[in-house]
Design an enzyme around this catalytic site. Sequence first.
Site, PDB file in Angstrom:
ATOM      1  N   HIS A 182       0.171  -1.378  -0.424  1.00 50.12           N
ATOM      2  CA  HIS A 182       0.089  -0.013   0.198  1.00 50.12           C
ATOM      3  C   HIS A 182       0.557   1.245   0.196  1.00 50.12           C
ATOM      4  O   HIS A 182       0.198   2.412  -0.414  1.00 50.12           O
ATOM      5  CB  HIS A 182      -0.854  -0.016   1.009  1.00 50.12           C
ATOM      6  N   ARG A 270     -11.733   1.664  -4.704  1.00 50.25           N
ATOM      7  CA  ARG A 270     -11.025   1.113  -3.299  1.00 50.25           C
ATOM      8  C   ARG A 270     -12.342   1.757  -2.202  1.00 50.25           C
ATOM      9  O   ARG A 270     -11.632   2.674  -1.376  1.00 50.25           O
ATOM     10  CB  ARG A 270     -10.175   0.639  -3.256  1.00 50.25           C
ATOM     11  N   ARG A 306     -15.842  -0.419  -6.231  1.00 52.07           N
ATOM     12  CA  ARG A 306     -15.085  -2.259  -5.289  1.00 52.07           C
ATOM     13  C   ARG A 306     -16.074  -2.650  -4.107  1.00 52.07           C
ATOM     14  O   ARG A 306     -15.930  -1.257  -3.103  1.00 52.07           O
ATOM     15  CB  ARG A 306     -13.683  -2.151  -5.648  1.00 52.07           C
ATOM     16  N   GLU A 395      -8.710 -12.237  -9.292  1.00 57.38           N
ATOM     17  CA  GLU A 395      -7.580 -12.338  -7.889  1.00 57.38           C
ATOM     18  C   GLU A 395      -7.003 -13.214  -7.432  1.00 57.38           C
ATOM     19  O   GLU A 395      -6.186 -13.193  -6.887  1.00 57.38           O
ATOM     20  CB  GLU A 395      -8.176 -11.427  -7.230  1.00 57.38           C
ATOM     21  N   ASN A 418      -2.445  -7.235  -8.082  1.00 54.97           N
ATOM     22  CA  ASN A 418      -1.346  -7.040  -7.279  1.00 54.97           C
ATOM     23  C   ASN A 418      -1.627  -8.541  -6.363  1.00 54.97           C
ATOM     24  O   ASN A 418      -0.753  -8.992  -6.149  1.00 54.97           O
ATOM     25  CB  ASN A 418      -1.576  -5.841  -5.912  1.00 54.97           C
ATOM     26  N   ASP A 419      -2.980  -9.207  -5.979  1.00 55.57           N
ATOM     27  CA  ASP A 419      -3.056 -10.130  -5.115  1.00 55.57           C
ATOM     28  C   ASP A 419      -3.242 -11.432  -6.145  1.00 55.57           C
ATOM     29  O   ASP A 419      -2.685 -12.510  -5.709  1.00 55.57           O
ATOM     30  CB  ASP A 419      -4.751  -9.763  -5.009  1.00 55.57           C
ATOM     31  N   ARG A 429       2.669 -10.261  -0.289  1.00 59.21           N
ATOM     32  CA  ARG A 429       2.920  -8.705  -1.532  1.00 59.21           C
ATOM     33  C   ARG A 429       3.971  -7.425  -0.698  1.00 59.21           C
ATOM     34  O   ARG A 429       3.701  -6.993  -0.045  1.00 59.21           O
ATOM     35  CB  ARG A 429       1.411  -8.680  -1.769  1.00 59.21           C
ATOM     36  N   CYS A 466      -7.178  -3.788 -13.201  1.00 61.27           N
ATOM     37  CA  CYS A 466      -6.869  -2.267 -12.675  1.00 61.27           C
ATOM     38  C   CYS A 466      -5.236  -3.003 -11.537  1.00 61.27           C
ATOM     39  O   CYS A 466      -5.397  -1.677 -10.722  1.00 61.27           O
ATOM     40  CB  CYS A 466      -7.971  -2.225 -11.484  1.00 61.27           C
TER      41      CYS A 466
HETATM   42  C1  PEP Z   1      -5.107  -5.519  -6.772  1.00 63.05           C
HETATM   43  O1  PEP Z   1      -5.259  -6.837  -5.876  1.00 63.05           O
HETATM   44  O2  PEP Z   1      -4.436  -5.625  -7.726  1.00 63.05           O
HETATM   45  C2  PEP Z   1      -5.819  -5.057  -6.447  1.00 63.05           C
HETATM   46  C3  PEP Z   1      -6.408  -3.625  -7.502  1.00 63.05           C
HETATM   47  O3  PEP Z   1      -6.718  -4.697  -5.103  1.00 63.05           O
HETATM   48  P1  PEP Z   1      -6.004  -3.710  -4.290  1.00 63.05           P
HETATM   49  O4  PEP Z   1      -3.996  -3.507  -4.303  1.00 63.05           O
HETATM   50  O5  PEP Z   1      -6.785  -2.862  -3.990  1.00 63.05           O
HETATM   51  O6  PEP Z   1      -5.790  -5.627  -2.818  1.00 63.05           O
HETATM   52 MG    MG Z   2      -6.596  -6.630  -4.465  1.00 59.73          MG
END
Ligand code: PEP
Ligand code: MG
Length: 539
Positions: A182, A270, A306, A395, A418-419, A429, A466
């Site tokens: 984050h 988000r 979301r 994800e 990301n996930d 992560r 995204c």
């Molecule tokens: C992701 O996981 O790529 C995503 C966009 O959600 P977040 O980063 O908020 O988990």
């Molecule tokens: Mg995510």
Amino acid sequence: MEVLSGLGVGLNAVRAEVFRVKPQAALPAAAKHAGDAAAEKLTLRNAISAVSAHLAELSEKAGETSAEIFEALTMLLEDEDLFDTAAAEIEAGWNAGTAFIAAVDSLEEIFAGDDAFMERLVDLKDLAKRVAAHIAGVSLGLDLPSSGRFVIVGEDFSPADTAQFTDAVVGVITIKGGPTSHTAIICRSKSIPAVVSCAQAEGLLDGMEVLVDPVGDRVVVGGDDTMITKAISFVAKSLDPIIPVRANIGSLEDSIQAATTAANGVGLFRTELLYLSENTVPSRQKQTKAYTEILSAAPEGPIVVRTIDAGSDKPVPFLHMPHEENPALGIRGYRLITDHRDFLVDQLVSLEAARVASGREVWVMAPMIATAQEALDFAELARSSGSYKVGIMVETPSIAMALGDLSGKLDFISVGTNDLSQYLFAADRMNAGLGALLNPWQPALIRMLAKIAQDSEAAGVSSGVCGESASDPAFAVVLAGLGFKSVSASRSQVGAVRSALSSVTLEQAQQVAKVALSSNNAENCKAAVLDALAKIAQE
Ligand code: PEP
Ligand code: MG
């Protein structure tokens, strides 16, 4: 000159003095007092008064609704019965801080089952910690510079920490935290140059001058502007990108800022970021107001919202989530439906009211969907709550393998790389040491993305990306070439991603995607794609 390597975030470099952010002070462990119970009680009275006075200051700054909450909290904090319970603990030998925390904890058993009180108890427990911290003379707040220009250096910053960044924070270096942490997401969205996952930053000291050089994935101690690594520049050949570029947002400010870019709507709002420090469940009225403002301010185009993605790295206090051994594999995202269905329904209903009030086109999607059945259940719930397009985030590898089952049931999917990287590579992560596995140029991720784009197309479901990978201009070209119909980037990257996607034709993007798919390691893959793009630029 010392060069420290890490993972760069953003395209601009910055040079400034280091400010080491100290880890938040821990409360002293439970302990007995030296024998003077009367003095200990006096200490407790004074500490309660000091924390009450601080609450009164906050209450003055807060709006009318919040002021009522502060008043109720002050009454609870100054309650004489509570003081007497703590006094009994002091008589039993415990020091003032330990006694007060124990007294507040004892309320939990007494009021078990009283949901309204339980919500207040979370706040009261926080205040009890503040009372104990006051007594111990430690600060629980994050110590950040408030004026000047500094590159802050710390282990990693939580979403709540990043919310406190002031204008004095012009650069960020984290020792831990990967490219999808984050800290990285917030820095990218606020255009704060950062280098994350920089283990050698441990040696940086207050007052050192550093160059944060994100394109070079490095920090140069004592470096100057001549050492800045230039980003590859794309020359737009058409007015519009080959696929729409939307913006990622998490607040009203983000929405307003995104509207100043050329983003085509919002590809990821988000919603949980609104609630990271909320101790009480926001009412439908409060949610509707917040969503209406954010939707109204957003850039023209559809807005993909979301539903709450709480849990793991994004704790939301009012949801009181239990401690889990492996929170990233636990109750998070759509899985909250089991214990917090009411909140999800409130969110969808509030969103529908905001959609009507703002007159905007709204799409809703659920995070962390693992099975086709979950996707279908969410679609049914969402369609019964409002008139929006309905989709899910992809994800987890499990849902990536089940997209064919969603034909005719969903309007769209959006890939959270990301996930998806975290679960595909079994790489936390939040773990700095695993940054290389979370690199989006990993061939296994790109191959899985190709499958997702193809299977979505075959199922007649529109697909977008995204995750942070879509904020990398060259990677966005690969995504378009793989068949994704839109990308959503951090708002600071919208311009760069648009230029990249305007510098190629769809056929050229498909050639670039082929180059990426034929690579067998992340470094070669990125280098080969950049090479292919450079050749296209010369055509
Ligand atoms: C992701 O996981 O790529 C995503 C966009 O959600 P977040 O980063 O908020 O988990
Ligand atoms: Mg995510």
